[in-house]
Design a protein around this motif. Sequence first.
Motif, short mmCIF file in Angstrom:
data_model
loop_
_atom_site.label_atom_id
_atom_site.label_comp_id
_atom_site.label_asym_id
_atom_site.label_seq_id
_atom_site.Cartn_x
_atom_site.Cartn_y
_atom_site.Cartn_z
N ARG A 114 0.82 -1.21 0.00
CA ARG A 114 0.00 0.00 0.00
C ARG A 114 0.86 1.27 0.00
NH1 ARG A 114 -2.21 -3.00 4.41
NH2 ARG A 114 -3.80 -4.47 3.67
N CYS A 115 2.13 1.11 0.25
CA CYS A 115 3.06 2.25 0.24
C CYS A 115 4.20 1.92 -0.71
CB CYS A 115 3.60 2.54 1.63
SG CYS A 115 2.34 3.01 2.84
N VAL A 128 14.62 -9.80 -5.34
CA VAL A 128 13.80 -8.62 -5.62
C VAL A 128 14.71 -7.40 -5.66
CG1 VAL A 128 11.77 -9.59 -4.48
CG2 VAL A 128 13.34 -8.18 -3.17
N THR A 129 14.19 -6.33 -6.26
CA THR A 129 14.93 -5.08 -6.31
C THR A 129 14.69 -4.31 -5.02
OG1 THR A 129 14.68 -4.99 -8.71
CG2 THR A 129 15.27 -2.93 -7.58
N PRO A 130 15.74 -3.93 -4.30
CA PRO A 130 15.53 -3.26 -3.02
C PRO A 130 15.07 -1.81 -3.20
CG PRO A 130 17.87 -3.37 -3.53
CD PRO A 130 17.16 -4.16 -4.60
N GLY A 131 14.47 -1.29 -2.11
CA GLY A 131 14.08 0.10 -2.06
C GLY A 131 15.01 0.87 -1.15
N PRO A 429 -12.63 -26.13 29.85
CA PRO A 429 -12.60 -25.00 30.78
C PRO A 429 -11.59 -23.94 30.38
CG PRO A 429 -11.47 -26.87 31.72
CD PRO A 429 -12.09 -27.36 30.45
N LEU A 430 -10.66 -24.28 29.45
CA LEU A 430 -9.67 -23.32 28.98
C LEU A 430 -10.12 -22.72 27.66
CD1 LEU A 430 -6.43 -25.38 29.71
CD2 LEU A 430 -7.44 -23.57 31.10
N PRO A 431 -9.92 -21.42 27.46
CA PRO A 431 -10.39 -20.78 26.23
C PRO A 431 -9.50 -21.08 25.04
CG PRO A 431 -9.31 -19.18 27.64
CD PRO A 431 -9.35 -20.47 28.42
N TYR A 432 -10.05 -20.84 23.86
CA TYR A 432 -9.32 -20.90 22.61
C TYR A 432 -9.04 -19.46 22.16
CZ TYR A 432 -11.08 -25.69 22.64
OH TYR A 432 -11.37 -26.98 22.99
N TYR A 433 -7.92 -19.27 21.42
CA TYR A 433 -7.51 -17.92 21.07
C TYR A 433 -7.29 -17.78 19.56
CZ TYR A 433 -6.64 -17.07 26.03
OH TYR A 433 -6.79 -16.91 27.38
N PHE A 434 -7.54 -16.58 19.07
CA PHE A 434 -7.10 -16.18 17.74
C PHE A 434 -6.73 -14.71 17.83
CE2 PHE A 434 -11.61 -15.21 17.80
CZ PHE A 434 -11.73 -14.02 17.10
N THR A 435 -5.94 -14.22 16.87
CA THR A 435 -5.51 -12.83 16.89
C THR A 435 -6.00 -12.11 15.65
OG1 THR A 435 -3.39 -13.34 15.85
CG2 THR A 435 -3.46 -13.35 18.25
N VAL A 436 -6.24 -10.83 15.81
CA VAL A 436 -6.68 -9.96 14.72
C VAL A 436 -5.72 -8.79 14.63
CG1 VAL A 436 -8.52 -8.44 13.87
CG2 VAL A 436 -9.10 -10.63 14.94
N ARG A 437 -5.33 -8.45 13.42
CA ARG A 437 -4.43 -7.33 13.18
C ARG A 437 -5.14 -6.28 12.35
NH1 ARG A 437 1.77 -7.20 10.82
NH2 ARG A 437 1.67 -5.13 9.87
N ALA A 438 -4.93 -5.02 12.70
CA ALA A 438 -5.48 -3.90 11.95
C ALA A 438 -4.34 -2.97 11.55
CB ALA A 438 -6.51 -3.14 12.78
N ASP A 439 -4.30 -2.58 10.28
CA ASP A 439 -3.33 -1.61 9.77
C ASP A 439 -4.08 -0.44 9.15
OD1 ASP A 439 -0.67 -3.23 9.90
OD2 ASP A 439 -2.06 -4.59 8.90
N ASP A 440 -3.46 0.74 9.21
CA ASP A 440 -4.04 1.85 8.48
C ASP A 440 -3.20 2.13 7.23
OD1 ASP A 440 -1.85 3.45 9.16
OD2 ASP A 440 -2.87 4.44 10.82
N SER A 441 -3.62 3.12 6.46
CA SER A 441 -3.01 3.37 5.15
C SER A 441 -1.96 4.47 5.19
CB SER A 441 -4.10 3.74 4.14
OG SER A 441 -4.83 4.88 4.60
N ARG A 442 -1.52 4.85 6.38
CA ARG A 442 -0.54 5.93 6.47
C ARG A 442 0.82 5.47 5.96
NH1 ARG A 442 -0.72 10.75 9.38
NH2 ARG A 442 -2.97 10.37 9.17
N CYS A 443 1.47 6.28 5.16
CA CYS A 443 2.79 5.97 4.63
C CYS A 443 3.80 7.00 5.15
CB CYS A 443 2.76 6.01 3.09
SG CYS A 443 1.84 4.63 2.35
N PRO A 444 5.05 6.62 5.33
CA PRO A 444 5.63 5.33 4.92
C PRO A 444 5.47 4.23 5.96
CG PRO A 444 7.35 6.73 5.79
CD PRO A 444 6.10 7.55 5.81
N LEU A 445 5.02 4.59 7.18
CA LEU A 445 4.91 3.59 8.25
C LEU A 445 3.48 3.51 8.74
CD1 LEU A 445 6.75 1.67 9.86
CD2 LEU A 445 6.91 3.45 11.61
#
Length: 604
Positions: A114-115, A128-131, A429-445
Amino acid sequence: MINLIQLFKVRWKTAFRISIFLALAGVMTAQKVSATHVVGSDISWRCINSSGQFEVTLVLYRDCQGIPLCTQTCGAACSYTMQLRGADPACNNTSYGNISLSLISVRDVNPNPRCPNAKSICNNMSCVTPGTFTPGVERYEFRGQVNLGPASGIPPTCCNVRISYELCCRNNAISTGSASANFYTEATINRCLSTTPCTSSPTLHNDPFAVLCSGQPFVFNNGAVDPDLDSLAYSFAPSLAGAGASVPYTPPYSFDRPMPWSGPANGQFPAGISCSPVNGDIMNTPAAGGKIVGVMAVQVQQWRRNATTGVMELVGTTRRDIQMWLRVCDPNNPPNLRTVPGLNGNPLAPRTNWDVCAGEQLCFDIIAKDTDFNPPIVSDTTYLSWNGALAGFGATFLPNYVPAQRRIVGPREDNFRFCWTPPENLGSPLPYYFTVRADDSRCPLPGTITRAFSVRVFERASVNIKKNDERCNNWTVEYLKNISRQTFTNTVWSIAREPFDYAMTNGARTFLNVQKTPILRFTMPGKYLVQLTVTMPGPVGTPGCAKTFFDTLTIVNPLGIATRDTFVCRGGSLTITGQASSGVPPYTYRWFNNMKDTLPGMEL
């Protein structure tokens, strides 16, 4: 005229001095570069069979500003070696050979399509060609096999074995005390508990590309996925320079406070710095300041309950060692996660802990909110992803929109729905887990947040039915519960005699005979439908987790009296006397089986 021999000597001496200078410079450069490339690592293993064959995976992270880990030729072969030693007191540090691992893949840890103008300096072994964007980190994955079973020669009393790897040296950009220190990492496998049944370690699915922005809240989760659904415990651990030897930390930094924080170190987020022992969430808000590079290690212990004793046993321990960069970023609020419904009805507070009865569906929405707006009208777009930890058990994480139309009709803030109907055998009795990731569109980071979500699956009853129909004069039917850890909160037996004496209301049965005792006594013969509804403890605020069992019973006449519908006790006999109402003697009687088959007549 210059003597050719003298000229040769002068030129040879000059060339020799130049060669010595270049050689020394090369050594100095090599020493300097060798201390600038090791960033971190992961170790995982997979049990191949119960004879003790394991597949070991070593992941190394390289700072792309340092020297390469492998030849910089795309597709070139590359291999590394790990050490295998005993880890129990009786065999501690005893060498049991090496494990050879071959390169499987290499890739950029943080590709950011995205950036496009923020492409990192990594070249992935010239594939790959580096940036120009820094920092840049490459991920190298190596894999090999090892035998830890009886054929390995390891004594049967040596259950715990340690696989380790070391290399010189850590990045010299580290500013928290361990610049250029030796790099060492290890994992421990309990081979006595990992072959019967065959057990594998958790794998970490979220890349540890950790760039923190001064003054901005930081939430990260490594996304551990355990294929065996074992219980995982997380903690900060020292980064290591050797077996049992921690790297140095410069105060105020330490292994459990590896990066800057705001407020009291043990304060509640967004203050302090912490690693949740339950779900592995790492949270802190670095105080505003300059550039800092630190090392952080997270230890993951894998526990399993012994089916015989009920005691939790340590199956294995693995770890992730990674560098983290703190920098001054452009003003940008990272996304925050919200759920629908929210916590306790609050739409602004995300609910990260959920409960469901086994066999029932749980669904909720997750939204990646972002409050940044780039003037005049363009605002940050957010993107959601998950680690798929429960996908193998039927869970889904799907967008609440048509992805192909998002650029046209939105939404700007990503919105997904998690749905799962856990199988009944996953009640725990023990829970199960999963993870969620959120990114925004700000560049460069881009701003990033990763959170763990838990789902506790409440158990349903398992019932054995015992029929005691040997005594004709006292019919009983016993329903015996067969449950390991929980008790019934409610049981209801519903009985109907054929023709079944229940009413239908909106398609549902309403039984006319209902009781709450596990012993059913019948005083009339006939065919009965018995419905047993068992309720187990369930999520708070619900009536519990109910499950219904059905059975059909045929009860003989307890008095042995011949009637129009006559039954006889098992093993007993019954005399039936017929009486003709008309006709001329002698009479002939015939038996009919279910009014279908006529049997040969016999004279009574």
